[in-house]
Scaffold this motif. Structure first.
Motif, PDB file in Angstrom:
ATOM      1  N   ILE A  90       0.812  -1.057   0.120  1.00  0.00           N
ATOM      2  CA  ILE A  90      -0.068   0.026  -0.074  1.00  0.00           C
ATOM      3  C   ILE A  90       0.964   1.191   0.122  1.00  0.00           C
ATOM      4  O   ILE A  90       1.703   1.316   0.908  1.00  0.00           O
ATOM      5  CB  ILE A  90      -1.118   0.073   1.121  1.00  0.00           C
TER       6      ILE A  90
ATOM      7  N   CYS B 295       1.532   5.246  -0.446  1.00  0.00           N
ATOM      8  CA  CYS B 295       0.660   6.546  -0.194  1.00  0.00           C
ATOM      9  C   CYS B 295       1.170   7.560  -1.315  1.00  0.00           C
ATOM     10  O   CYS B 295       2.106   7.823  -1.490  1.00  0.00           O
ATOM     11  CB  CYS B 295       1.117   7.056   1.087  1.00  0.00           C
TER      12      CYS B 295
ATOM     13  N   ASP C 209      -0.468   9.991  -4.986  1.00  0.00           N
ATOM     14  CA  ASP C 209      -1.255   9.947  -6.279  1.00  0.00           C
ATOM     15  C   ASP C 209      -0.560   9.230  -7.433  1.00  0.00           C
ATOM     16  O   ASP C 209      -1.177   8.901  -8.516  1.00  0.00           O
ATOM     17  CB  ASP C 209      -1.586  11.376  -6.766  1.00  0.00           C
TER      18      ASP C 209
ATOM     19  N   GLU D  56      -0.499  -1.021  -4.565  1.00  0.00           N
ATOM     20  CA  GLU D  56      -1.684  -0.364  -4.689  1.00  0.00           C
ATOM     21  C   GLU D  56      -1.469   1.169  -4.143  1.00  0.00           C
ATOM     22  O   GLU D  56      -1.034   1.374  -3.003  1.00  0.00           O
ATOM     23  CB  GLU D  56      -2.589  -1.030  -3.850  1.00  0.00           C
TER      24      GLU D  56
ATOM     25  N   VAL E 267      -2.896   4.639  -2.899  1.00  0.00           N
ATOM     26  CA  VAL E 267      -3.811   5.194  -2.227  1.00  0.00           C
ATOM     27  C   VAL E 267      -3.601   6.453  -1.858  1.00  0.00           C
ATOM     28  O   VAL E 267      -2.590   7.021  -1.467  1.00  0.00           O
ATOM     29  CB  VAL E 267      -4.217   4.285  -1.068  1.00  0.00           C
TER      30      VAL E 267
ATOM     31  N   GLN F 217      -6.374   8.729   2.927  1.00  0.00           N
ATOM     32  CA  GLN F 217      -7.013   7.299   3.041  1.00  0.00           C
ATOM     33  C   GLN F 217      -5.894   6.236   3.409  1.00  0.00           C
ATOM     34  O   GLN F 217      -6.361   4.966   3.776  1.00  0.00           O
ATOM     35  CB  GLN F 217      -8.100   6.751   1.959  1.00  0.00           C
ATOM     36  N   CYS F 218      -4.793   6.388   3.147  1.00  0.00           N
ATOM     37  CA  CYS F 218      -3.541   5.438   2.847  1.00  0.00           C
ATOM     38  C   CYS F 218      -3.582   4.693   4.241  1.00  0.00           C
ATOM     39  O   CYS F 218      -3.740   3.204   3.995  1.00  0.00           O
ATOM     40  CB  CYS F 218      -2.340   6.104   2.410  1.00  0.00           C
TER      41      CYS F 218
ATOM     42  N   LYS G 134      -6.614   2.544   5.256  1.00  0.00           N
ATOM     43  CA  LYS G 134      -6.731   1.288   4.403  1.00  0.00           C
ATOM     44  C   LYS G 134      -5.727   0.345   4.983  1.00  0.00           C
ATOM     45  O   LYS G 134      -6.409  -0.694   5.357  1.00  0.00           O
ATOM     46  CB  LYS G 134      -6.516   1.883   3.019  1.00  0.00           C
TER      47      LYS G 134
END
Length: 402
Positions: A27, A29, A31, A56, A58, A62-63, A66
């Motif tokens: 995940i 963080c 854009d 992914e 995020v 929200q990073c 999540k």
């Protein structure tokens, strides 16, 4: 209760062994994937075809939520970019596994950087982003107020006096104090704490906020407030930076990112180490890191930890840190950093402040810490509480969150 580790799984006789040939989910963080990371992810995948990296992306807002939600639900990502301030809470909740460093690995970092990811003498993440602060001043406003434009304040007393002179003689606020209900209000204040040899919590988890060193910092906040931008509780640090860039405030503490914005402007500016309080041992700053955390129960903990150390290895990390749009401070000393300071003088104060800096405090409830600290700062800035009363109240409240 200590967090689970891969060794702990094996000793317990569980079946949570590393999978053979499984992707490592990350995940990430932001854009987009930074081009430096994208390049080296490709190198990793080529060398580790059985353990490819699945990123992914995020958004920042929200990073971390999540990553936390997935882990709490039992379907964690293998790896996530997190604020190091959350590592203690993750560790005690058994959501992450340790990523221990050798003594050689620790020694490669600037002083205290490893402390930002260390709890119970163990490292729980690998630093991937690092920020320090320095003091910017507008030389033209100094000159307009009759101050020497080439002589910035070196102490709190000078900083407060210069802010008063500038405000009185030019009508422009002398200092940009941020006190919005936002996380960096705490960060901005901690820079003052760490330029006076103060602490929030010690190595034995004792709350040591209510000290002469921190009281002096809070008193200095009260003293400089009349010469700051009116209504400080309406501004967070990036909003205050915009005011400084518009020449509507004379002094500001900010990261190297501000210098990258200023270097192409017409403003006559300078940057120096943060002014020191009366108990300081030397130039200081709050040391903030983000880190890569390896989550438990992904089945690929060992390889995820290996990748985390690979993608933050010295050669890759310095290439990432010097990406022009990031505004990061290097995590490790090196010849390249020495060259950078020699080539671009504005880097010096951001490096110099590290030696006497301090880590962001690790609490089991980071948001609780943050809210207490913001309330304390706001109560003094607005005049609803005196520094000693606000400090004592905050120190007592923090006991709940350590």
């Amino acid at each position: 209760m200590f967090p689970k580790t891969l060794i702990g799984f094996l000793l317990a006789g569980t079946t949570a062994l590393p999978a053979l040939g499984e992707e490592i989910s990350w995940i990430y963080c932001g854009d987009r994937i930074d081009p430096v990371h994208e390049k080296y992810i490709g190198e990793w995948d080529a060398a580790n075809p059985d353990y490819p990296i699945a990123v992914e992306v995020v958004g920042w807002a929200q990073c971390q939520d999540k990553a936390t939600t997935l882990a709490a639900a039992g379907s964690p990502a293998a790896l996530a970019y997190v604020g190091s301030r959350t590592l203690k809470e993750f560790a005690l909740s058994e959501l992450i596994v340790p990523v221990p460093m050798t003594e050689e690995e620790k020694a490669a970092y600037f002083p205290h950087v490893v402390d930002t990811v260390t709890f119970d003498d163990t490292q729980w993440g690998v630093p991937i982003a690092f920020s320090t602060k320095a003091l910017y001043w507008n030389k033209d406003l100094f000159a307009k107020a009759g101050l020497d434009p080439e002589t910035p304040p070196k102490t709190w007393a000078e900083e407060i006096e210069f802010a008063k002179v500038i405000t009185d003689k030019t009508g422009v606020p002398g200092y940009g104090l941020s006190a919005k209900s936002f996380d960096n209000t705490m960060h901005q204040f901690l820079h003052w704490v760490y330029t006076n040899n103060g602490k929030v919590i010690d190595a034995e988890d004792n709350i040591v906020l209510d000290s002469p060193e921190t009281l002096a910092a809070l008193q200095a906040y009260k003293d400089i407030t009349p010469y700051s931008v009116e209504g400080a509780t309406a501004y967070e640090q990036n909003e205050m930076r915009a005011i400084f860039l518009d020449s509507k405030v004379a002094m500001l503490q900010a990261s190297v990112g501000a210098a990258m914005l200023l270097k192409d402007t017409e403003m006559n500016w300078g940057v120096t180490t943060l002014p020191l309080g009366p108990s300081a041992d030397g130039p200081g700053t709050l040391l903030i890191t983000d880190s890569l955390a390896v989550f438990a129960d992904s089945g690929v903990e060992e390889k995820a930890a290996e990748f985390a150390k690979f993608i933050t290895s010295p050669e890759i990390q310095i290439e990432y840190e010097l990406s022009p749009d990031l505004g990061l401070t290097p995590t490790r000393p090196s010849e390249r950093v020495d060259e950078l300071v020699a080539e671009v003088p504005y880097w010096q104060p951001f490096i110099e402040g590290i030696a006497f800096g301090g880590p962001e405090p690790l609490f089991t409830d980071y948001k609780g810490l943050q809210n207490v600290m913001i309330d304390m700062v706001q109560s003094v800035v607005t005049g609803s509480a005196e520094p000693q009363a606000a400090l004592t109240k905050a120190a007592e409240a923090l006991e709940e969150y350590k």
